[in-house]
Design a protein around this motif. Structure first.
Motif, PDB file in Angstrom:
ATOM      1  N   LYS A  99      23.925  44.811  35.745  1.00 37.57           N
ATOM      2  CA  LYS A  99      23.951  46.286  35.433  1.00 37.57           C
ATOM      3  C   LYS A  99      25.160  46.721  34.652  1.00 37.57           C
ATOM      4  O   LYS A  99      25.216  47.354  33.625  1.00 37.57           O
ATOM      5  N   SER A 100      26.247  46.252  35.441  1.00 34.87           N
ATOM      6  CA  SER A 100      27.591  46.714  35.174  1.00 34.87           C
ATOM      7  C   SER A 100      28.754  45.976  35.779  1.00 34.87           C
ATOM      8  O   SER A 100      28.482  45.585  36.719  1.00 34.87           O
ATOM      9  N   VAL A 101      29.719  46.238  35.206  1.00 38.00           N
ATOM     10  CA  VAL A 101      31.099  45.443  35.759  1.00 38.00           C
ATOM     11  C   VAL A 101      32.239  46.613  35.878  1.00 38.00           C
ATOM     12  O   VAL A 101      32.312  47.298  34.736  1.00 38.00           O
ATOM     13  N   TYR A 102      32.871  46.910  36.869  1.00 34.91           N
ATOM     14  CA  TYR A 102      33.936  47.961  37.026  1.00 34.91           C
ATOM     15  C   TYR A 102      35.176  47.137  37.564  1.00 34.91           C
ATOM     16  O   TYR A 102      34.943  46.112  38.253  1.00 34.91           O
ATOM     17  N   VAL A 103      36.093  47.972  37.145  1.00 32.51           N
ATOM     18  CA  VAL A 103      37.566  47.486  37.894  1.00 32.51           C
ATOM     19  C   VAL A 103      37.881  48.692  38.715  1.00 32.51           C
ATOM     20  O   VAL A 103      37.756  49.656  38.528  1.00 32.51           O
ATOM     21  N   LYS A 160      26.253  34.129  32.544  1.00 36.40           N
ATOM     22  CA  LYS A 160      26.203  32.800  32.394  1.00 36.40           C
ATOM     23  C   LYS A 160      26.050  32.254  33.547  1.00 36.40           C
ATOM     24  O   LYS A 160      25.378  31.182  33.876  1.00 36.40           O
ATOM     25  N   TYR A 161      26.615  32.873  34.863  1.00 42.56           N
ATOM     26  CA  TYR A 161      26.648  32.196  35.925  1.00 42.56           C
ATOM     27  C   TYR A 161      25.733  32.817  36.936  1.00 42.56           C
ATOM     28  O   TYR A 161      25.218  32.126  37.953  1.00 42.56           O
ATOM     29  N   ASN A 171      32.501  50.365  27.096  1.00 43.71           N
ATOM     30  CA  ASN A 171      31.909  49.049  26.734  1.00 43.71           C
ATOM     31  C   ASN A 171      32.601  47.847  27.360  1.00 43.71           C
ATOM     32  O   ASN A 171      33.437  47.484  27.209  1.00 43.71           O
ATOM     33  N   ASN A 172      31.495  47.282  28.274  1.00 42.02           N
ATOM     34  CA  ASN A 172      31.900  46.064  29.521  1.00 42.02           C
ATOM     35  C   ASN A 172      30.921  44.932  28.870  1.00 42.02           C
ATOM     36  O   ASN A 172      30.709  44.205  29.805  1.00 42.02           O
ATOM     37  N   GLU A 173      30.190  44.675  27.551  1.00 44.02           N
ATOM     38  CA  GLU A 173      29.397  43.882  27.397  1.00 44.02           C
ATOM     39  C   GLU A 173      30.158  42.614  27.454  1.00 44.02           C
ATOM     40  O   GLU A 173      29.441  41.525  27.790  1.00 44.02           O
ATOM     41  N   GLN A 174      31.298  42.353  26.975  1.00 45.52           N
ATOM     42  CA  GLN A 174      31.862  41.000  26.742  1.00 45.52           C
ATOM     43  C   GLN A 174      31.966  40.434  28.528  1.00 45.52           C
ATOM     44  O   GLN A 174      31.627  39.379  28.646  1.00 45.52           O
ATOM     45  N   ALA A 175      32.343  41.328  29.381  1.00 43.72           N
ATOM     46  CA  ALA A 175      32.338  40.859  30.880  1.00 43.72           C
ATOM     47  C   ALA A 175      30.849  40.766  31.131  1.00 43.72           C
ATOM     48  O   ALA A 175      30.694  39.692  32.065  1.00 43.72           O
ATOM     49  N   GLY A 183      40.251  53.958  27.416  1.00 38.35           N
ATOM     50  CA  GLY A 183      41.346  52.770  27.886  1.00 38.35           C
ATOM     51  C   GLY A 183      40.683  51.298  28.242  1.00 38.35           C
ATOM     52  O   GLY A 183      39.179  51.670  28.399  1.00 38.35           O
ATOM     53  N   GLU A 184      41.210  50.632  28.816  1.00 43.44           N
ATOM     54  CA  GLU A 184      40.844  49.270  29.101  1.00 43.44           C
ATOM     55  C   GLU A 184      41.487  48.393  30.203  1.00 43.44           C
ATOM     56  O   GLU A 184      42.705  48.748  30.032  1.00 43.44           O
ATOM     57  N   VAL A 185      40.987  47.508  30.739  1.00 43.56           N
ATOM     58  CA  VAL A 185      41.742  46.525  31.661  1.00 43.56           C
ATOM     59  C   VAL A 185      41.438  45.268  30.826  1.00 43.56           C
ATOM     60  O   VAL A 185      40.245  44.617  30.731  1.00 43.56           O
ATOM     61  N   GLN A 186      42.430  44.408  30.566  1.00 49.77           N
ATOM     62  CA  GLN A 186      42.409  43.085  30.312  1.00 49.77           C
ATOM     63  C   GLN A 186      42.907  42.351  31.698  1.00 49.77           C
ATOM     64  O   GLN A 186      43.937  42.496  32.066  1.00 49.77           O
ATOM     65  N   MET A 187      42.150  41.142  31.796  1.00 53.08           N
ATOM     66  CA  MET A 187      42.282  40.238  33.010  1.00 53.08           C
ATOM     67  C   MET A 187      42.043  38.787  32.807  1.00 53.08           C
ATOM     68  O   MET A 187      41.366  38.558  31.786  1.00 53.08           O
ATOM     69  N   VAL A 188      42.577  37.744  33.525  1.00 55.51           N
ATOM     70  CA  VAL A 188      42.083  36.442  33.577  1.00 55.51           C
ATOM     71  C   VAL A 188      41.315  36.282  34.945  1.00 55.51           C
ATOM     72  O   VAL A 188      41.818  36.329  36.006  1.00 55.51           O
TER      73      VAL A 188
END
Length: 132
Positions: free
Chosen positions: A106-110, A98-99, A88-92, A62-67
Motif C-alpha cells: 500500500k505504501s512506503v514511508y521513511v 518484486k520481492y 509519489n513513492n511508486e518507484q519504491a 521533498g524526497e529521500v534518496q537511499m540505497v
C-alpha cells in the motif's frame, strides 16, 4: 444444552473465518538482520533527505534518496538506489513488489521525519512498508 453449544460453536467458527490475514508492516534499517532463507533487506545508506521539516512551510514536499541492499539466503543479490517521496513513492513500491508477491504493498514511508532546527542522525533512518 446441545443446541446452545452448537450455536456458540457456529458463531465462533464464523468469526474465525471472517478475520483478515493482514501482514504487519516491515521495517528496514541499517542493522544487519538477515533471514536464513528467502529475501531480506538492509538500508545501506541515506544519500539525501530534502523533505520539508515539521514546523516549516515549503513549496515542495521533498524526497529521500537511499540505497537498499537485497539479500537472498544471506547473499547480496541486488543493490538499488530508490527515491521515496510523500507525493509519489511508486518507484519504491514497484521495487519491493518484486520481492513481496503475496500481499499488495500500500505504501512506503521513511522515518524519522525531519524537524525544524534538528539534525537527524542518518543511522536512525528506517523504511517502513505497509500492506493492504
Amino acid at each position: 444444552m446441545k443446541n446452545i453449544f452448537f450455536f456458540f460453536l457456529l458463531i465462533f467458527s464464523i468469526s474465525v473465518f471472517a478475520q483478515e490475514s493482514k501482514q504487519k508492516p516491515i521495517k528496514i534499517t541499517q542493522k544487519n538482520c538477515l533471514a536464513k532463507k528467502g529475501y531480506s533487506f538492509r538500508l545501506k545508506e541515506v544519500n539525501s533527505d530534502s523533505r520539508c521539516p515539521q514546523g516549516v512551510q515549503c513549496i515542495w514536499a521533498g524526497e529521500v534518496q537511499m540505497v537498499i541492499l537485497v539479500y537472498k539466503d544471506k547473499k547480496i543479490v541486488e543493490e538499488m538506489k530508490i527515491t521515496v517521496s510523500p507525493n509519489n513513492n511508486e518507484q519504491a513500491i514497484n521495487f519491493f513488489a518484486k520481492y513481496y508477491t503475496k500481499n499488495k504493498i500500500k505504501s512506503v514511508y521513511v522515518f524519522p521525519f525531519p524537524i525544524k532546527d534538528k539534525i537527524l542522525d542518518k543511522s536512525t533512518y528506517r523504511l517502513e512498508i505497509n500492506f493492504e
